[in-house]
Design a protein around this motif. Structure first.
Motif, PDB file in Angstrom:
ATOM      1  N   VAL A  74     -51.910  -1.071  25.499  1.00 17.87           N
ATOM      2  CA  VAL A  74     -52.870  -1.330  26.513  1.00 17.87           C
ATOM      3  C   VAL A  74     -52.403  -2.317  27.036  1.00 17.87           C
ATOM      4  CG1 VAL A  74     -55.493  -1.599  26.656  1.00 17.87           C
ATOM      5  CG2 VAL A  74     -54.850  -0.224  24.854  1.00 17.87           C
ATOM      6  N   ARG A  75     -52.678  -2.366  28.540  1.00 15.14           N
ATOM      7  CA  ARG A  75     -52.504  -3.836  29.399  1.00 15.14           C
ATOM      8  C   ARG A  75     -53.660  -4.170  29.790  1.00 15.14           C
ATOM      9  NH1 ARG A  75     -47.242  -5.645  30.939  1.00 15.14           N
ATOM     10  NH2 ARG A  75     -45.770  -3.985  30.756  1.00 15.14           N
ATOM     11  N   VAL A  76     -54.007  -5.442  29.476  1.00 15.61           N
ATOM     12  CA  VAL A  76     -55.257  -6.239  29.682  1.00 15.61           C
ATOM     13  C   VAL A  76     -55.033  -7.346  30.398  1.00 15.61           C
ATOM     14  CG1 VAL A  76     -57.148  -7.166  28.834  1.00 15.61           C
ATOM     15  CG2 VAL A  76     -56.022  -5.465  27.432  1.00 15.61           C
ATOM     16  N   LEU A  77     -55.999  -7.629  31.750  1.00 12.08           N
ATOM     17  CA  LEU A  77     -55.929  -8.902  32.367  1.00 12.08           C
ATOM     18  C   LEU A  77     -57.254  -9.493  32.076  1.00 12.08           C
ATOM     19  CD1 LEU A  77     -54.626  -9.861  35.141  1.00 12.08           C
ATOM     20  CD2 LEU A  77     -56.392  -8.715  36.317  1.00 12.08           C
ATOM     21  N   LEU A  78     -56.629 -11.016  31.463  1.00  7.34           N
ATOM     22  CA  LEU A  78     -57.718 -11.917  31.181  1.00  7.34           C
ATOM     23  C   LEU A  78     -58.024 -12.730  32.419  1.00  7.34           C
ATOM     24  CD1 LEU A  78     -56.013 -13.182  27.863  1.00  7.34           C
ATOM     25  CD2 LEU A  78     -57.838 -11.525  28.231  1.00  7.34           C
ATOM     26  N   LYS A  79     -57.503 -13.043  33.389  1.00 11.32           N
ATOM     27  CA  LYS A  79     -57.778 -14.000  34.412  1.00 11.32           C
ATOM     28  C   LYS A  79     -57.628 -13.300  35.858  1.00 11.32           C
ATOM     29  CE  LYS A  79     -55.843 -17.970  32.022  1.00 11.32           C
ATOM     30  NZ  LYS A  79     -54.865 -19.122  31.997  1.00 11.32           N
ATOM     31  N   LYS A  80     -58.520 -13.862  36.627  1.00 13.81           N
ATOM     32  CA  LYS A  80     -58.631 -13.305  37.976  1.00 13.81           C
ATOM     33  C   LYS A  80     -57.493 -14.077  38.721  1.00 13.81           C
ATOM     34  CE  LYS A  80     -63.534 -12.715  37.806  1.00 13.81           C
ATOM     35  NZ  LYS A  80     -64.953 -13.508  38.213  1.00 13.81           N
ATOM     36  N   GLU A  81     -57.191 -13.656  40.152  1.00 13.72           N
ATOM     37  CA  GLU A  81     -56.049 -14.170  40.903  1.00 13.72           C
ATOM     38  C   GLU A  81     -56.350 -15.646  40.912  1.00 13.72           C
ATOM     39  OE1 GLU A  81     -53.668 -12.542  42.578  1.00 13.72           O
ATOM     40  OE2 GLU A  81     -54.180 -11.159  41.507  1.00 13.72           O
ATOM     41  N   ASP A  82     -57.798 -15.986  41.132  1.00 11.76           N
ATOM     42  CA  ASP A  82     -58.082 -17.420  41.204  1.00 11.76           C
ATOM     43  C   ASP A  82     -57.734 -18.281  40.043  1.00 11.76           C
ATOM     44  OD1 ASP A  82     -60.334 -16.557  40.400  1.00 11.76           O
ATOM     45  OD2 ASP A  82     -61.471 -17.642  41.483  1.00 11.76           O
ATOM     46  N   GLY A  83     -57.527 -17.681  38.836  1.00 12.53           N
ATOM     47  CA  GLY A  83     -57.407 -18.445  37.539  1.00 12.53           C
ATOM     48  C   GLY A  83     -58.531 -18.451  36.815  1.00 12.53           C
ATOM     49  N   THR A  84     -59.620 -18.116  37.182  1.00 11.94           N
ATOM     50  CA  THR A  84     -60.720 -18.152  36.301  1.00 11.94           C
ATOM     51  C   THR A  84     -60.692 -16.826  35.405  1.00 11.94           C
ATOM     52  OG1 THR A  84     -62.087 -16.656  38.232  1.00 11.94           O
ATOM     53  CG2 THR A  84     -62.128 -19.134  38.362  1.00 11.94           C
ATOM     54  N   LEU A  85     -61.563 -17.000  34.142  1.00 11.21           N
ATOM     55  CA  LEU A  85     -61.624 -15.809  33.428  1.00 11.21           C
ATOM     56  C   LEU A  85     -62.620 -14.869  33.565  1.00 11.21           C
ATOM     57  CD1 LEU A  85     -61.476 -18.308  30.135  1.00 11.21           C
ATOM     58  CD2 LEU A  85     -59.731 -17.069  30.964  1.00 11.21           C
ATOM     59  N   TYR A  86     -62.203 -13.492  33.275  1.00 10.13           N
ATOM     60  CA  TYR A  86     -63.094 -12.474  33.630  1.00 10.13           C
ATOM     61  C   TYR A  86     -64.282 -12.366  32.524  1.00 10.13           C
ATOM     62  CZ  TYR A  86     -60.372  -9.489  36.785  1.00 10.13           C
ATOM     63  OH  TYR A  86     -59.821  -9.110  37.953  1.00 10.13           O
ATOM     64  N   ASN A  87     -63.912 -12.812  31.167  1.00 10.23           N
ATOM     65  CA  ASN A  87     -64.869 -13.099  30.397  1.00 10.23           C
ATOM     66  C   ASN A  87     -64.596 -14.496  29.678  1.00 10.23           C
ATOM     67  OD1 ASN A  87     -66.412 -13.137  28.120  1.00 10.23           O
ATOM     68  ND2 ASN A  87     -65.998 -11.037  27.271  1.00 10.23           N
ATOM     69  N   PRO A  88     -65.547 -15.473  29.861  1.00  7.72           N
ATOM     70  CA  PRO A  88     -65.409 -16.910  29.461  1.00  7.72           C
ATOM     71  C   PRO A  88     -65.165 -16.929  27.903  1.00  7.72           C
ATOM     72  CG  PRO A  88     -67.130 -16.722  30.901  1.00  7.72           C
ATOM     73  CD  PRO A  88     -66.717 -15.259  30.614  1.00  7.72           C
ATOM     74  N   SER A  89     -65.615 -16.114  26.940  1.00  6.87           N
ATOM     75  CA  SER A  89     -65.434 -16.201  25.589  1.00  6.87           C
ATOM     76  C   SER A  89     -63.977 -15.732  25.227  1.00  6.87           C
ATOM     77  CB  SER A  89     -66.357 -15.292  25.005  1.00  6.87           C
ATOM     78  OG  SER A  89     -66.404 -13.821  25.266  1.00  6.87           O
ATOM     79  N   ILE A  90     -63.361 -15.254  26.158  1.00  4.49           N
ATOM     80  CA  ILE A  90     -61.801 -14.733  25.611  1.00  4.49           C
ATOM     81  C   ILE A  90     -60.832 -15.517  26.728  1.00  4.49           C
ATOM     82  CG2 ILE A  90     -60.326 -12.750  25.220  1.00  4.49           C
ATOM     83  CD1 ILE A  90     -62.956 -11.115  24.974  1.00  4.49           C
ATOM     84  N   SER A  91     -60.227 -16.244  26.100  1.00  4.57           N
ATOM     85  CA  SER A  91     -59.315 -17.046  26.967  1.00  4.57           C
ATOM     86  C   SER A  91     -58.153 -17.103  26.688  1.00  4.57           C
ATOM     87  CB  SER A  91     -59.554 -18.542  27.039  1.00  4.57           C
ATOM     88  OG  SER A  91     -59.716 -19.075  25.643  1.00  4.57           O
ATOM     89  N   SER A  92     -57.624 -16.283  25.671  1.00  5.09           N
ATOM     90  CA  SER A  92     -56.018 -16.095  25.088  1.00  5.09           C
ATOM     91  C   SER A  92     -55.989 -14.783  24.381  1.00  5.09           C
ATOM     92  CB  SER A  92     -55.904 -17.326  24.143  1.00  5.09           C
ATOM     93  OG  SER A  92     -56.477 -17.304  23.020  1.00  5.09           O
ATOM     94  N   ARG A  93     -54.784 -14.377  24.186  1.00  4.48           N
ATOM     95  CA  ARG A  93     -54.241 -13.264  23.582  1.00  4.48           C
ATOM     96  C   ARG A  93     -55.028 -13.243  22.417  1.00  4.48           C
ATOM     97  NH1 ARG A  93     -48.669 -11.207  25.288  1.00  4.48           N
ATOM     98  NH2 ARG A  93     -48.424 -12.256  26.965  1.00  4.48           N
TER      99      ARG A  93
END
Length: 135
Positions: A74-93
């Motif tokens: 599964v490929r997952v994207l954590l951050k948007k183009e501007d660097g903000t997180l899609y979900n603030p509770s998940i910031s790393s792998r």
């Protein structure tokens, strides 16, 4: 869709082996056994990512390099183009792995799979006395 494919290459790769409690660290597990779950699948991980409102892509044809019989990732994207997180509770792998491993055992498809396995105990049982045959 052609514009999306090059972006997927930059997304985080998540193999089900990373959170599999049946595997050792040498075989590819990346979190502790106490937090890992038993035999997760790509679809379960994908459903967890959609629950966390993270964009994901399931690649069925890919295999885990250490164990090529393990299909899918599964490929997952954590951050948007501007660097903000899609979900603030998940910031790393690691946080993603811990959150997904928590959620997979409660997956609706998993709860239904375990029930028939415990009730399918009725098999052909041999009853009779063992012993010598008469001549």
């Amino acid at each position: 869709m052609d514009g999306e494919v090059p972006n997927i290459k930059k997304w985080i790769v998540f193999y089900p082996v990373y959170i599999n409690s049946k595997k050792t660290i040498a075989e590819g597990r990346r979190i502790s056994i106490s937090k890992a779950c038993e035999n997760p699948t790509c679809t379960e991980i994908g459903d967890c990512c959609s629950h966390f409102k993270l964009p994901f892509a399931i690649e069925i044809d890919k295999a885990y390099p250490r164990d090529f019989m393990q299909r899918g990732r599964v490929r997952v994207l954590l951050k948007k183009e501007d660097g903000t997180l899609y979900n603030p509770s998940i910031s790393s792998r690691k946080e993603l792995m811990h959150h997904v491993a928590e959620l997979v055992p409660r997956h609706p498809g998993r709860v239904k799979k375990q029930e028939p396995a415990s009730t399918s105990n009725a098999g052909s049982s041999k009853s009779g006395k063992g012993g010598k045959k008469k001549r």
